[in-house]
Design an enzyme around this catalytic site. Structure first.
Site, PDB file in Angstrom:
ATOM      1  CE  LYS A  67      -4.206  -1.886   2.053  1.00  0.00           C
ATOM      2  NZ  LYS A  67      -5.226  -1.681   3.086  1.00  0.00           N
ATOM      3  CG  ASP A 104      -8.017   0.648   3.659  1.00  0.00           C
ATOM      4  OD1 ASP A 104      -8.710  -0.132   2.988  1.00  0.00           O
ATOM      5  OD2 ASP A 104      -6.776   0.582   3.712  1.00  0.00           O
TER       6      ASP A 104
END
Ligand code: ATR
Length: 276
Positions: A67, A104
């Site tokens: 990420k 997220d």
């Protein structure tokens, strides 16, 4: 004409639920797409991403351990990605640069508040961890109206760095792991550490749950069982894993790419049901 190409990058990635989720979403709208897993070791990640998009890829999800690398290689970065310093969505722009986004935090909020009915306003929240996952949700919890967000991390420097980035020391203070049993009873405990993924048990005092906090783990499956078993045994009001968050973050990525947000409830239910 071949179907539009999508993928999720990770390492390992073969057990990812993302292809199943995106195909189920696509079916809701009759959209033709191909969504596959691409396993890339960290040293190969940038090249694998380039190959995918050079071959016409439209969008990609990115999961552990890539990420931060996804964020770094993008030519354009959304505010949520910049706050987190990580990205879980890459999208090819018209000029062939890549846009990084992080869904997220929004996914966690939607799961926690809409699916599980947790009202965050005025609550005292405790965030365990100060790495990429924690940064991906910290600002969202504050924006959702928690009264305090105490950040606790094994190495206190990382907690202090995150608290400094947030810049509201009275509302979002940093504490060390050894101070856990001195923290006033929280209403919500979010586990954003990678201990479960690494197969290690978190060392948490039972006193943390004297007010029967709701416990939420950002991971799901085996990685979440240690923390959630501790939570249930210690009397948590609710103990939720991040499976719903995964589905909601996928829906946000889908909406970015296709302009329509799918109905997540049936997809979540089918993943939650044990395999026949
Ligand atoms: P992720 O992207 O999953 O957040 P990361 O950025 O490497 O991964 O962050 C991992 C987080 O889990 C960190 O907050 C880490 O604490 P340290 O900063 O002290 O390393 C935390 N973590 C990992 N294993 C842990 C353990 N056994 N107990 C407590 N915290 C742990």
């Amino acid at each position: 004409m071949t179907a539009a190409q999508f993928a999720v990058f990770g390492h390992p990635i073969s057990h990812s639920l993302s292809p199943r989720i995106h195909h189920a979403f696509a079916q809701q709208f009759g959209i033709e797409l191909e969504y596959r897993t691409i396993d890339a070791a960290p040293a190969q990640f940038d090249a694998a991403v380039r190959r995918f998009f050079d071959a016409g890829g439209v969008g990609a999800n990115v999961t552990l351990p890539h990420k931060a690398a996804a964020f770094a290689l993008a030519g354009e970065r959304s505010i949520t990605a910049r706050r987190a310093g990580t990205a879980n969505v890459l999208t090819r722009l018209a000029d062939d640069r890549l846009a990084a986004h992080n869904t997220d935090g929004d996914g966690m909020l939607r799961d926690l508040t809409e699916r599980h009915g947790v009202d965050l306003r005025g609550r005292h929240a405790l965030l365990l961890g100060a790495g990429g996952a924690a940064r991906g949700v910290a600002w969202h919890l504050l924006d959702a109206g928690v009264q305090t967000l105490t950040i606790v991390n094994r190495s206190p420097e990382a907690a202090a760095t995150l608290a400094a980035a947030i810049g509201e020391p009275a509302r979002a203070p940093a504490r060390g792991w050894d101070e856990l049993d001195t923290i006033d009873s929280p209403d919500l405990i979010v586990n954003a550490t990678s201990a479960g993924v690494l197969g290690v048990a978190l060392q948490l005092p039972l006193t943390l749950l004297r007010s029967r906090a709701v416990c939420y783990d950002l991971s799901y499956g085996k990685a979440a069982t240690g923390f959630l078993s501790w939570a249930s045994a210690a009397g948590a009001r609710g103990a939720f894993d991040g499976l719903g968050m995964l589905v909601e973050t996928a829906a946000d990525a889908f909406a970015l790419w296709h302009g329509r947000r799918p109905d997540t409830a049936p997809v979540y239910q089918s993943l939650r049901r044990p395999a026949a």
